[in-house]
Scaffold this motif. Structure first.
Motif, PDB file in Angstrom:
ATOM      1  N   VAL A 178       3.845  -0.290  -8.100  1.00 36.60           N
ATOM      2  CA  VAL A 178       4.295   0.345  -6.869  1.00 36.60           C
ATOM      3  C   VAL A 178       3.353   1.479  -6.460  1.00 36.60           C
ATOM      4  CG1 VAL A 178       6.138   1.741  -5.852  1.00 36.60           C
ATOM      5  CG2 VAL A 178       6.708  -0.314  -7.144  1.00 36.60           C
ATOM      6  N   LEU A 217      12.123   3.941  -7.645  1.00 35.60           N
ATOM      7  CA  LEU A 217      12.475   2.587  -8.041  1.00 35.60           C
ATOM      8  C   LEU A 217      13.848   2.658  -8.680  1.00 35.60           C
ATOM      9  CD1 LEU A 217       9.286   2.774  -8.011  1.00 35.60           C
ATOM     10  CD2 LEU A 217       9.305   0.830  -9.573  1.00 35.60           C
ATOM     11  N   GLU A 228      13.241  -5.057   4.625  1.00 37.78           N
ATOM     12  CA  GLU A 228      12.091  -5.450   3.812  1.00 37.78           C
ATOM     13  C   GLU A 228      10.928  -4.513   4.111  1.00 37.78           C
ATOM     14  OE1 GLU A 228      10.997  -9.546   3.761  1.00 37.78           O
ATOM     15  OE2 GLU A 228      13.078 -10.259   3.708  1.00 37.78           O
ATOM     16  N   ARG A 268      12.719  -6.228  -5.395  1.00 33.37           N
ATOM     17  CA  ARG A 268      11.328  -6.659  -5.513  1.00 33.37           C
ATOM     18  C   ARG A 268      11.262  -8.159  -5.230  1.00 33.37           C
ATOM     19  NH1 ARG A 268       8.108  -8.938  -9.437  1.00 33.37           N
ATOM     20  NH2 ARG A 268       5.939  -8.210  -9.567  1.00 33.37           N
ATOM     21  N   TRP A 327       3.921  -3.101   3.102  1.00 32.75           N
ATOM     22  CA  TRP A 327       3.115  -2.039   2.532  1.00 32.75           C
ATOM     23  C   TRP A 327       1.965  -1.610   3.442  1.00 32.75           C
ATOM     24  CZ3 TRP A 327       5.314   0.608  -1.094  1.00 32.75           C
ATOM     25  CH2 TRP A 327       6.198  -0.006  -1.986  1.00 32.75           C
ATOM     26  N   HIS A 367       6.986  -1.439 -13.744  1.00 29.66           N
ATOM     27  CA  HIS A 367       6.810  -1.585 -12.304  1.00 29.66           C
ATOM     28  C   HIS A 367       6.169  -0.356 -11.649  1.00 29.66           C
ATOM     29  CE1 HIS A 367      10.345  -4.358 -13.066  1.00 29.66           C
ATOM     30  NE2 HIS A 367       9.454  -5.161 -12.523  1.00 29.66           N
ATOM     31  N   TRP A 420      10.137  -6.887  -1.395  1.00 32.61           N
ATOM     32  CA  TRP A 420      10.378  -5.464  -1.551  1.00 32.61           C
ATOM     33  C   TRP A 420      11.373  -5.018  -0.477  1.00 32.61           C
ATOM     34  CZ3 TRP A 420       8.430  -3.388  -5.839  1.00 32.61           C
ATOM     35  CH2 TRP A 420       7.298  -3.976  -6.409  1.00 32.61           C
ATOM     36  N   LEU A 426      13.304   2.128  -3.295  1.00 31.13           N
ATOM     37  CA  LEU A 426      13.261   0.675  -3.438  1.00 31.13           C
ATOM     38  C   LEU A 426      14.481   0.160  -4.196  1.00 31.13           C
ATOM     39  CD1 LEU A 426       9.497   0.113  -4.356  1.00 31.13           C
ATOM     40  CD2 LEU A 426      10.595  -0.185  -2.123  1.00 31.13           C
ATOM     41  N   SER A 439      14.223  -1.745   0.860  1.00 40.39           N
ATOM     42  CA  SER A 439      14.603  -0.345   0.777  1.00 40.39           C
ATOM     43  C   SER A 439      15.970  -0.147   1.440  1.00 40.39           C
ATOM     44  CB  SER A 439      13.527   0.519   1.445  1.00 40.39           C
ATOM     45  OG  SER A 439      13.843   1.884   1.324  1.00 40.39           O
TER      46      SER A 439
END
Length: 284
Positions: free
Chosen positions: A238, A223, A207, A173, A210, A234, A176, A170, A178
């Protein structure tokens, strides 16, 4: 291990950068402005700090060396007039980190613009060769190449020793976000046996949903400390969203190329071994 030798070009030969531009050995007074933090660090490692006249506010390593060097804005919001006043002979840029329109604007008054785009840790060999030739520091570049070769070998040893593991890395936020598999970060993680997900992404920095099916394939979530400054607070959030263990990771070590790649590979290899040991302990 034998020390790797970077192929050297004749002093009067031209060498090509990532944009296909040809560069000859710099002559006379050399004044460098760097718009890339990791390459500013590389310039200093190559012994070129005295030729560096401008840097971004994100160019922070090595800190004490860079303190007297003029700041010229950020990687994307560069102060044009300040750069012009510095009268640079060379501008260091990167395809991912700097805006094309900025580079094209500076091309009107900076004679030599060196474009970089390393996509794998191995691409740093060519980066060392390019800088070594243009700025006449081949010996220092060869030393960095030898150190990188050793770190790549150590990373490969770790990757062979441990079973491959799929991870989510990641970088942001809300939303979110990656990294895709064609990024430098993903290639660095792959060097120690971590394969990033998602496997197929529509953009380089996708993005995250989840509820996506592939989330179930993730073994671990990282993270990063940059560009979003993830902190300990965080981790639980997560872990709850992903249903997987979460860990903080030094973003500079995973994403900075140049001389930092050597330390970055060592860091990732050590982290891989440490987390594998922790997982084995928990599972025993």
């Amino acid at each position: 291990m034998d020390r790797p030798i970077l192929p050297e070009a004749a002093a009067d030969a031209a060498i090509t950068d990532a944009a296909g531009n040809q560069h000859r050995r710099a002559e006379g007074e050399v004044r460098i402005v760097s718009l890339v933090p990791s390459l500013t660090e590389l310039l200093c490692e190559l012994g070129l700090a005295e030729r560096l006249v401008g840097r971004t506010g994100f160019c922070i390593h090595p800190r004490e060396t860079l303190k007297p060097i003029r700041k010229i804005g950020g990687t994307k919001d560069v102060k044009r007039d300040v750069v012009r006043d510095l009268a640079p002979t060379h501008l260091i840029v990167n395809i991912d980190e700097n805006r094309r329109e900025t580079v094209e604007e500076f091309a009107a008054f900076i004679p030599n613009i060196i474009v970089t785009h390393p996509c794998r840790p191995e691409d740093n060999f060519e980066l060392f060769r390019l800088f070594g030739h243009v700025f006449g520091c081949e010996e220092a570049a060869s030393r960095l190449a030898a150190e990188l070769e050793a770190s790549l070998a150590a990373a490969a040893t770790v990757a062979r020793a441990l079973p491959p593991e799929r991870v989510l890395y990641l970088i942001w936020r809300a939303p979110w976000m990656s990294v895709s598999r064609d990024t430098y970060i993903s290639a660095m993680l792959r060097a120690v046996g971590w394969e990033t997900l998602p496997a197929d992404a529509a953009s380089r920095y996708p993005e995250i949903d989840w509820s996506a099916r592939w989330i179930g394939e993730v073994a671990r979530v990282f993270l990063s400390s940059e560009p979003y400054a993830f902190r300990e607070r965080h981790l639980d959030e997560v872990a709850a969203l992903s249903g997987r263990p979460a860990a903080l990771i030094d973003g500079e070590m995973a994403s900075w190329y140049g001389s930092r790649a050597t330390a970055g590979l060592r860091y990732l290899a050590e982290l891989r071994v440490r987390l594998a040991g922790a997982s084995a302990t928990v599972g025993s």
